[in-house]
Design an enzyme around this catalytic site. Structure first.
Site, PDB file in Angstrom:
ATOM      1  N   GLY A 113       0.812  -1.214   0.000  1.00 59.85           N
ATOM      2  CA  GLY A 113       0.000   0.000   0.000  1.00 59.85           C
ATOM      3  C   GLY A 113       0.842   1.258   0.000  1.00 59.85           C
ATOM      4  O   GLY A 113       2.038   1.216  -0.290  1.00 59.85           O
TER       5      GLY A 113
ATOM      6  N   HIS B  67       2.548   4.772  -4.859  1.00 57.67           N
ATOM      7  CA  HIS B  67       3.144   5.969  -5.473  1.00 57.67           C
ATOM      8  C   HIS B  67       3.404   5.679  -6.947  1.00 57.67           C
ATOM      9  O   HIS B  67       3.045   4.593  -7.448  1.00 57.67           O
ATOM     10  CB  HIS B  67       4.407   6.369  -4.717  1.00 57.67           C
ATOM     11  CG  HIS B  67       5.386   5.250  -4.533  1.00 57.67           C
ATOM     12  ND1 HIS B  67       6.013   4.621  -5.593  1.00 57.67           N
ATOM     13  CD2 HIS B  67       5.831   4.609  -3.416  1.00 57.67           C
ATOM     14  CE1 HIS B  67       6.825   3.685  -5.139  1.00 57.67           C
ATOM     15  NE2 HIS B  67       6.715   3.640  -3.818  1.00 57.67           N
TER      16      HIS B  67
ATOM     17  N   GLY C  86       5.878   4.731  -8.535  1.00 59.09           N
ATOM     18  CA  GLY C  86       6.588   3.471  -8.804  1.00 59.09           C
ATOM     19  C   GLY C  86       5.603   2.318  -8.935  1.00 59.09           C
ATOM     20  O   GLY C  86       5.647   1.535  -9.893  1.00 59.09           O
ATOM     21  N   HIS C  87       4.674   2.211  -7.967  1.00 62.64           N
ATOM     22  CA  HIS C  87       3.644   1.168  -8.042  1.00 62.64           C
ATOM     23  C   HIS C  87       2.793   1.346  -9.298  1.00 62.64           C
ATOM     24  O   HIS C  87       2.422   0.373  -9.947  1.00 62.64           O
ATOM     25  CB  HIS C  87       2.709   1.243  -6.825  1.00 62.64           C
ATOM     26  CG  HIS C  87       3.376   0.993  -5.511  1.00 62.64           C
ATOM     27  ND1 HIS C  87       3.530   1.983  -4.563  1.00 62.64           N
ATOM     28  CD2 HIS C  87       3.936  -0.121  -4.973  1.00 62.64           C
ATOM     29  CE1 HIS C  87       4.131   1.475  -3.497  1.00 62.64           C
ATOM     30  NE2 HIS C  87       4.396   0.209  -3.715  1.00 62.64           N
TER      31      HIS C  87
ATOM     32  N   LYS D  25      13.831  -0.933  -7.485  1.00 65.22           N
ATOM     33  CA  LYS D  25      14.321  -0.246  -6.303  1.00 65.22           C
ATOM     34  C   LYS D  25      14.688  -1.249  -5.206  1.00 65.22           C
ATOM     35  O   LYS D  25      15.667  -1.075  -4.508  1.00 65.22           O
ATOM     36  CB  LYS D  25      13.245   0.705  -5.808  1.00 65.22           C
ATOM     37  CG  LYS D  25      13.833   1.809  -5.017  1.00 65.22           C
ATOM     38  CD  LYS D  25      13.197   2.119  -3.796  1.00 65.22           C
ATOM     39  CE  LYS D  25      13.656   2.322  -2.512  1.00 65.22           C
ATOM     40  NZ  LYS D  25      12.877   1.616  -1.542  1.00 65.22           N
ATOM     41  N   ASP D  26      13.886  -2.295  -5.098  1.00 61.96           N
ATOM     42  CA  ASP D  26      14.210  -3.373  -4.169  1.00 61.96           C
ATOM     43  C   ASP D  26      14.884  -4.483  -4.968  1.00 61.96           C
ATOM     44  O   ASP D  26      14.319  -5.561  -5.177  1.00 61.96           O
ATOM     45  CB  ASP D  26      12.935  -3.876  -3.492  1.00 61.96           C
ATOM     46  CG  ASP D  26      12.247  -2.766  -2.709  1.00 61.96           C
ATOM     47  OD1 ASP D  26      12.917  -2.120  -1.890  1.00 61.96           O
ATOM     48  OD2 ASP D  26      11.053  -2.514  -2.949  1.00 61.96           O
TER      49      ASP D  26
ATOM     50  N   GLN E 135      15.406  -7.946  -3.330  1.00 59.51           N
ATOM     51  CA  GLN E 135      14.106  -8.618  -3.253  1.00 59.51           C
ATOM     52  C   GLN E 135      13.752  -9.231  -4.606  1.00 59.51           C
ATOM     53  O   GLN E 135      13.293 -10.374  -4.696  1.00 59.51           O
ATOM     54  CB  GLN E 135      13.039  -7.603  -2.826  1.00 59.51           C
ATOM     55  CG  GLN E 135      11.609  -8.066  -3.036  1.00 59.51           C
ATOM     56  CD  GLN E 135      10.605  -7.102  -2.441  1.00 59.51           C
ATOM     57  OE1 GLN E 135      10.431  -7.069  -1.230  1.00 59.51           O
ATOM     58  NE2 GLN E 135       9.932  -6.326  -3.264  1.00 59.51           N
TER      59      GLN E 135
ATOM     60  N   SER F 149       7.448   4.256  -0.398  1.00 60.07           N
ATOM     61  CA  SER F 149       6.366   4.637   0.520  1.00 60.07           C
ATOM     62  C   SER F 149       6.950   5.282   1.770  1.00 60.07           C
ATOM     63  O   SER F 149       6.331   6.134   2.396  1.00 60.07           O
ATOM     64  CB  SER F 149       5.538   3.414   0.901  1.00 60.07           C
ATOM     65  OG  SER F 149       5.020   2.817  -0.270  1.00 60.07           O
ATOM     66  N   ARG F 150       8.159   4.873   2.144  1.00 61.07           N
ATOM     67  CA  ARG F 150       8.786   5.421   3.352  1.00 61.07           C
ATOM     68  C   ARG F 150       9.267   6.862   3.168  1.00 61.07           C
ATOM     69  O   ARG F 150       9.591   7.521   4.150  1.00 61.07           O
ATOM     70  CB  ARG F 150       9.938   4.530   3.815  1.00 61.07           C
ATOM     71  CG  ARG F 150       9.470   3.204   4.407  1.00 61.07           C
ATOM     72  CD  ARG F 150      10.611   2.451   5.050  1.00 61.07           C
ATOM     73  NE  ARG F 150      10.166   1.278   5.798  1.00 61.07           N
ATOM     74  CZ  ARG F 150      10.172   0.039   5.322  1.00 61.07           C
ATOM     75  NH1 ARG F 150      10.602  -0.210   4.097  1.00 61.07           N
ATOM     76  NH2 ARG F 150       9.745  -0.961   6.068  1.00 61.07           N
TER      77      ARG F 150
HETATM   78  O1  PAF Z   1       7.981  -4.675  -1.960  1.00 61.97           O
HETATM   79  C1  PAF Z   1       7.022  -4.780  -1.151  1.00 61.97           C
HETATM   80  O2  PAF Z   1       6.155  -3.909  -1.034  1.00 61.97           O
HETATM   81  C2  PAF Z   1       6.928  -6.026  -0.266  1.00 61.97           C
HETATM   82  O3  PAF Z   1       8.183  -6.456   0.114  1.00 61.97           O
HETATM   83  C3  PAF Z   1       6.133  -7.157  -0.929  1.00 61.97           C
HETATM   84  C4  PAF Z   1       6.804  -7.634  -2.207  1.00 61.97           C
HETATM   85  C5  PAF Z   1       4.723  -6.696  -1.232  1.00 61.97           C
HETATM   86  C6  PAF Z   1       6.050  -8.377   0.009  1.00 61.97           C
HETATM   87  O4  PAF Z   1       5.399  -8.066   1.196  1.00 61.97           O
END
Ligand code: PAF
Length: 288
Positions: A31, A34, A36-37, A149-150, A153, A186-187
């Site tokens: 949630g 922004h 990016g999403h 950005k991540d 991940q 988001s942060r």
């Molecule tokens: O990138 C994120 O917002 C989170 O790490 C994700 C991939 C939704 C997993 O909780």
């Protein structure tokens, strides 16, 4: 946009689409959406018959001293964005449905989860991999979208999908930046105006690295040194790590021979920011 909170209902919806041979694109988020999403949602919209955005602030990826409680939760605003972007479903499960009292199963991608951010956030990537695996089993996407950005991940999720034969294509989209270069997150909502300006130096340092590589400077110690020197000009920024690593195994490299991830984590006051670029030996942007 339809909001689904129940896990079985989400699975039922996904199953019905599968039967009709209609593709599903999943954008997993926590949630506070922004730009990016939004870029992920737009790509998902292009590639798939239906787009599901999940909104779930995943408790098991936060450390005990981290910001789970105060993480921004702005569902009404997120729903508005999803509606505007033509999202079909918002999957919005509760913590107690996702992790029942007797919850026992975790997914751990070894080695890749232990360096870079993993070294400073023990358990974080296990929490991410577990949640993403659950979201895949629930929404059954053909494709899933993550931001570069991540980067760590993204590398971990790709590896998980490959190793566990998950029938999903992982798409990693470029980082979206503010005008001053700051990577959207988001942060960033936690940043004061002054801190936001300080933070621009992080991207400047990444950009400096890229220009050095373009000039043929392949010694990573030199590049890192130049970046550190630039960042040290601003006393408000404290580097946590600054590494140039191989794209496959995320291990530090000493001389650039092919594509690399240049990753940085830094504190501005209490807030920890991460950013990165991925470039080839000519300093051209490539994907993870
Ligand atoms: O990138 C994120 O917002 C989170 O790490 C994700 C991939 C939704 C997993 O909780």
């Amino acid at each position: 946009v339809k909001i689904i909170r129940s896990i079985p209902k989400m699975q039922e919806y996904a199953r019905a689409l599968k039967k009709q041979k209609r593709s599903i694109g999943l954008v997993p988020t926590m949630g506070a959406l922004h730009a990016g999403h939004i870029s992920l949602i737009r790509q998902a919209r292009k590639d798939n018959a239906k787009v599901v955005v999940s909104i779930f602030v995943n408790p098991i990826q936060f450390g005990p001293q981290e910001d789970f409680k105060k993480y921004p939760r702005v569902f009404a605003q997120d729903a508005k964005i999803c509606r505007h972007e033509g999202v079909d479903i918002i999957f919005y499960p509760s913590v107690k449905d996702m992790y029942k009292n007797n919850y026992r199963t975790y997914v751990f991608v070894e080695k890749l989860s232990q360096n870079l951010c993993g070294a400073f956030r023990p358990g974080h990537f296990q929490g991410v991999a577990t949640a993403v695996n659950k979201l895949f089993n629930i929404a059954q996407p053909d494709r899933a979208y993550f931001g570069q950005k991540d980067a760590q991940q993204a590398v971990i999720i790709k590896k998980m999908a490959e190793d566990l034969n998950m029938p999903v294509e992982i798409k990693v989209m470029p980082t979206v930046r503010a005008n001053n270069g700051l990577a959207l997150s988001s942060r960033n909502a936690y940043l004061s105006e002054g801190a936001r300006q300080d933070a621009a130096l992080i991207y400047e340092a990444l950009d400096l690295a890229r220009s050095l590589i373009k000039k043929g400077d392949y010694k990573t110690a030199d590049i890192i040194g130049a970046m550190q020197k630039l960042i040290s000009k601003n006393k408000n920024i404290k580097i946590q790590y600054l590494l140039i690593v191989d794209l496959k195994d995320l291990k530090p490299i000493y001389r650039i021979k092919s594509g690399v991830l240049i990753a940085i984590a830094a504190f501005i006051g209490e807030l920890r920011l991460i950013d990165n670029i991925v470039v080839d030996r000519k300093g051209r942007f490539i994907s993870v």
